[in-house]
Design a protein around this motif. Structure first.
Motif, mmCIF file in Angstrom:
data_model
loop_
_atom_site.group_PDB
_atom_site.id
_atom_site.type_symbol
_atom_site.label_atom_id
_atom_site.label_comp_id
_atom_site.label_asym_id
_atom_site.label_seq_id
_atom_site.Cartn_x
_atom_site.Cartn_y
_atom_site.Cartn_z
ATOM 1 N N SER A 234 65.839 65.597 -7.418
ATOM 2 C CA SER A 234 65.735 64.159 -7.631
ATOM 3 C C SER A 234 64.369 63.719 -7.143
ATOM 4 N N ALA A 235 63.920 62.571 -7.652
ATOM 5 C CA ALA A 235 62.598 62.065 -7.274
ATOM 6 C C ALA A 235 62.680 60.573 -7.051
ATOM 7 N N THR A 236 61.943 60.095 -6.076
ATOM 8 C CA THR A 236 61.804 58.661 -5.823
ATOM 9 C C THR A 236 60.343 58.367 -5.533
ATOM 10 N N THR A 237 59.963 57.133 -5.867
ATOM 11 C CA THR A 237 58.602 56.674 -5.573
ATOM 12 C C THR A 237 58.695 55.438 -4.714
ATOM 13 N N THR A 238 57.999 55.475 -3.576
ATOM 14 C CA THR A 238 58.036 54.353 -2.637
ATOM 15 C C THR A 238 56.623 53.816 -2.448
ATOM 16 N N ALA A 239 56.446 52.542 -2.758
ATOM 17 C CA ALA A 239 55.152 51.873 -2.551
ATOM 18 C C ALA A 239 55.304 50.868 -1.426
ATOM 19 N N SER A 240 54.516 51.033 -0.379
ATOM 20 C CA SER A 240 54.551 50.115 0.758
ATOM 21 C C SER A 240 53.397 49.120 0.612
ATOM 22 N N VAL A 241 53.730 47.838 0.541
ATOM 23 C CA VAL A 241 52.734 46.786 0.300
ATOM 24 C C VAL A 241 52.645 45.915 1.536
ATOM 25 N N ASP A 296 57.587 48.142 9.402
ATOM 26 C CA ASP A 296 56.700 49.281 9.182
ATOM 27 C C ASP A 296 56.601 50.203 10.389
ATOM 28 N N GLY A 297 57.398 49.936 11.412
ATOM 29 C CA GLY A 297 57.392 50.778 12.594
ATOM 30 C C GLY A 297 56.582 50.212 13.741
ATOM 31 N N THR A 298 55.833 49.151 13.456
ATOM 32 C CA THR A 298 55.014 48.526 14.509
ATOM 33 C C THR A 298 55.496 47.121 14.819
ATOM 34 N N GLY A 299 56.632 46.753 14.250
ATOM 35 C CA GLY A 299 57.144 45.414 14.456
ATOM 36 C C GLY A 299 56.692 44.426 13.401
ATOM 37 N N THR A 300 55.942 44.891 12.408
ATOM 38 C CA THR A 300 55.449 44.026 11.331
ATOM 39 C C THR A 300 56.232 44.314 10.061
ATOM 40 N N ASP A 301 56.666 43.242 9.397
ATOM 41 C CA ASP A 301 57.398 43.408 8.143
ATOM 42 C C ASP A 301 56.434 43.754 7.019
ATOM 43 N N GLU A 302 56.962 44.562 6.078
ATOM 44 C CA GLU A 302 56.193 44.861 4.880
ATOM 45 C C GLU A 302 57.140 44.901 3.695
ATOM 46 N N LEU A 303 56.557 44.774 2.515
ATOM 47 C CA LEU A 303 57.346 44.824 1.278
ATOM 48 C C LEU A 303 57.374 46.260 0.788
ATOM 49 N N ARG A 304 58.597 46.812 0.663
ATOM 50 C CA ARG A 304 58.734 48.196 0.196
ATOM 51 C C ARG A 304 59.373 48.178 -1.186
ATOM 52 N N ILE A 305 58.644 48.775 -2.164
ATOM 53 C CA ILE A 305 59.103 48.817 -3.551
ATOM 54 C C ILE A 305 59.456 50.260 -3.889
ATOM 55 N N ILE A 306 60.652 50.471 -4.446
ATOM 56 C CA ILE A 306 61.153 51.821 -4.715
ATOM 57 C C ILE A 306 61.526 51.952 -6.179
ATOM 58 N N HIS A 307 61.048 53.042 -6.808
ATOM 59 C CA HIS A 307 61.474 53.408 -8.145
ATOM 60 C C HIS A 307 62.348 54.650 -8.007
ATOM 61 N N ASN A 308 63.610 54.565 -8.424
ATOM 62 C CA ASN A 308 64.575 55.625 -8.115
ATOM 63 C C ASN A 308 64.533 56.804 -9.076
ATOM 64 N N GLN A 309 63.506 56.838 -9.973
ATOM 65 C CA GLN A 309 63.375 57.972 -10.881
ATOM 66 C C GLN A 309 62.043 58.699 -10.716
ATOM 67 N N GLY A 310 61.259 58.292 -9.733
ATOM 68 C CA GLY A 310 60.048 59.030 -9.411
ATOM 69 C C GLY A 310 58.858 58.756 -10.307
ATOM 70 N N GLU A 311 58.846 57.595 -11.013
ATOM 71 C CA GLU A 311 57.688 57.277 -11.848
ATOM 72 C C GLU A 311 56.554 56.731 -10.979
ATOM 73 N N ASN A 312 55.305 56.820 -11.530
ATOM 74 C CA ASN A 312 54.144 56.320 -10.798
ATOM 75 C C ASN A 312 54.162 54.803 -10.717
#
Length: 633
Positions: A234-241, A296-312
């Protein structure tokens, strides 16, 4: 002389009539023993001068003997009625006087004592609170109060685990750090532990002219790996903005997402927070993409976008530089894979990455997910207050140790009322079986015992219910649990568990606890043991009837109420348990009928009447002879 002879005959015949009449009157008396008259002749003789032809002086009654032969046993509706089959007498306490009887019509008085119809208390061997019979003789008493509960200290399970079951663990190798573009053109083969031929794999495509066409997206590589027997991917793509509420709320805010160069329509207007932006992405028509606000692990919120089929993915905020993300790949070994051998190709070698990539178990044991265990069985156990709790045993087939020859293992988890116990929330127990399917040990214990010492009995709300809890820290717990138990610790014994090639089955499962119960009935065994039956399904011995025998039964003296007392001629009683020695057995819900033969007694009545008439004739004749002498002139 003739007058005396006739009178003695009348007296003897009258006694015979009395005894026969008494037998007839008691023909239906339970436990009655019929009597017979024994006669002897009378002769007048002096000291040293009996005479050569003495004339008898009549008859006398020598003895009235009772017959203690067995009477017929008939059944009744009273569970406390008892009949003695064989020798012996019931022992009765008549206000301090000891009597003996064969009449077993018994009941219970207001104080719970077993008595006969004359309120005489039946004697027997008493039992303690646990139902253990003692050698102490006393009045038999039926306790009518509730049976106290008993906590579970031992549970024995006789099970068969199906050896044909598969190992359920799915082991995933995570290729999140492996960029898919670096393995374009890779060739490798998958080897299997069960000896199946290796499967060759090529991670590239071929165009019409035969040239290799590199894959440019993780989804393409996943499709190729997923087609291999024994592997799934399986593949997923995660973009952290990184973005803030202020950026979203600023005038002229723009936002765009491209999936493999195809734009995703997201309306950026009327947005004031990154949560608004996340909601707008989730409202899009493309269901394969989602967004969330995460730390994001430092106490700051971030927008996380996930594509559940692994596309760019390509994300642009306010026309700035694109934020790109490529898919990561996870490979699941559904079969046992020994290795992946690379045969060439540019970039990172997949075979090397497979060997060092982290392994995760995707279907770790979860009692709420039936896919994560092979077998389960439940039974009820009880705490010190008699509350019922559900104990569930889960069995998960584990990979065989070593080369898997001659030995196999199962993981054992224990759960009580939804809470894992015996430390199985951290580490399960391991049950090991030999080549014959016989249990060798459970975590090294050759007896197959698991000691549970961390169970806290709880109520329906999950709070401690007031029953005894686990042993104190540092307190030693030994097996078997000694009596009386003082904690909630108990032993699960799996010593009879097998692993054969047959369907999972529970052959037997027994535990020694029970809840409180009310008296629901009484049973009497052939040994005269009184068992109380309770509403919780338990039974307990309350006592045992004692019987007495005599060397000379005919020496007993009848005192009425179908009972006898000891005399010098009878000798002292020999007291013991029913069905031991010469003593008879007990027949419950039965009584011994009178042993009087009514037909024979009626015949005896006719004979006694005839004898009486004949003796009266003797007197009449003597009177006539005497009258003749008186009338001589």
């Amino acid at each position: 002389m003739a007058f005396n002879t006739g009178l003695s005959g009348l007296r003897a015949a009258a006694v015979d009539l009395d005894v026969t009449g008494n037998n007839i009157a008691n023909a239906s008396t339970v436990g009655f023993k019929g009597s017979r008259v024994q006669f002897g002749d009378l002769y007048a003789s002096g000291f040293l001068s009996g005479g050569s032809n003495p004339i008898g002086d009549g008859v006398n009654v020598q003895n009235i003997e009772q017959s203690f032969s067995q009477g017929n046993v008939s059944f009744t509706d009273n569970g406390l009625d008892m009949a003695i089959q064989g020798d012996g007498f019931f022992i009765l306490n008549n206000g301090g006087e000891t009597r003996y009887s064969r009449a077993g019509q018994f009941t219970i008085d207001k104080d719970g004592f077993v008595i006969n119809n004359q309120s005489m208390r039946v004697q027997g061997y008493t039992a303690d609170d646990d139902g253990n019979l003692s050698g102490v003789r006393g009045d038999l008493e039926i306790a009518t109060d509730n049976l106290a509960p008993r906590r579970t200290t031992n549970l024995s399970s006789d099970l068969n685990l199906d050896s044909r079951e598969f190992v359920l663990e799915s082991r995933v190798r995570d290729f999140a750090s492996l960029g898919f573009s670096t393995i374009n053109g890779e060739e490798f083969e998958v080897e299997y532990a069960n000896g199946d031929p290796a499967t060759p794999v090529q991670l590239y495509d071929v165009d019409n002219l035969g040239a290799q066409v590199p894959f440019t997206r993780a989804s393409q590589i996943v499709n190729r790996i997923d087609a291999i027997s024994g592997l799934s991917a399986s593949a997923t793509t995660t973009a952290s903005v990184p973005i803030t509420d202020a950026v979203v709320a600023a005038p002229g805010f723009t936002f765009s997402i491209e999936i493999n160069g195809s734009p995703l329509n997201v309306d950026p207007t009327n947005l004031s927070t990154i949560q608004d932006l996340s909601d707008a992405i989730n409202r899009s028509d493309n269901t394969s993409i989602s967004a969330a606000i995460v730390d994001d692990g430092t106490g700051t919120d971030e927008l996380r976008i996930i594509h559940n089929q692994g596309e760019n993915l390509s994300v642009v905020v306010n026309g700035g530089a694109p934020i790109t993300a490529e898919g990561s790949i996870e490979v699941t070994a559904d079969r046992t894979v020994t290795g992946i051998n690379g045969t060439g190709g540019p970039g990172t070698n997949l075979a090397d990455e497979f060997a060092v990539s982290p392994v995760r178990i995707t279907n770790a044991f979860n009692p709420l997910d039936q896919r994560t265990y092979n077998h389960a069985t439940s039974t009820s156990i009880f705490d010190s207050l008699g509350n019922s709790h559900e104990l569930t045993q889960f069995f998960v087939k584990a990979p065989s140790p070593g080369d898997g020859v001659g030995v196999s293992e199962w993981s054992v988890y224990l759960q009580i009322d939804g809470e894992l116990v015996a430390g199985t929330d951290v580490t399960p127990y391991t049950a090991r079986f030999d080549q014959d399917g016989v249990l060798q040990s459970v975590d090294g214990d050759a007896n197959g015992e698991i000691l549970v010492t961390d169970w806290v009995p709880r109520d329906a709300d999950g709070e401690p219910n007031g029953a005894d809890g686990p042993p104190l820290p540092g307190e030693t717990v030994v097996t078997p649990i000694p009596e009386p138990p003082t904690t909630s610790a108990f032993v699960l014994n799996l010593g009879d568990t097998t692993q054969y090639g047959a369907t999972f089955g529970v052959n037997d499962q027994r535990q020694n606890g029970y809840t409180t119960g009310r008296l629901s009935g009484l049973d009497v065994s052939n040994e005269g043991i009184l068992f109380a039956r309770y509403t919780n399904g338990q039974s307990k011995a309350l006592g045992q009837v004692a019987l007495a025998a005599f060397n000379n039964t005919n020496g007993l003296s009848p005192v009425g109420d179908t009972s006898w007392v000891e005399t010098f001629e009878s000798g002292q009683p020999i007291i013991g348990q029913p069905d031991t020695g010469t003593l008879g057995s007990i027949k419950s819900s039965s009584v011994e009928e009178s042993n009087v033969d009514l037909s024979a007694q009626l015949v005896n009545l006719i004979i006694a009447q005839r004898n009486y008439q004949a003796n009266a004739k003797t007197i009449e004749t003597s009177d006539a002879v005497t009258q003749t002498i008186i009338n001589l002139r």
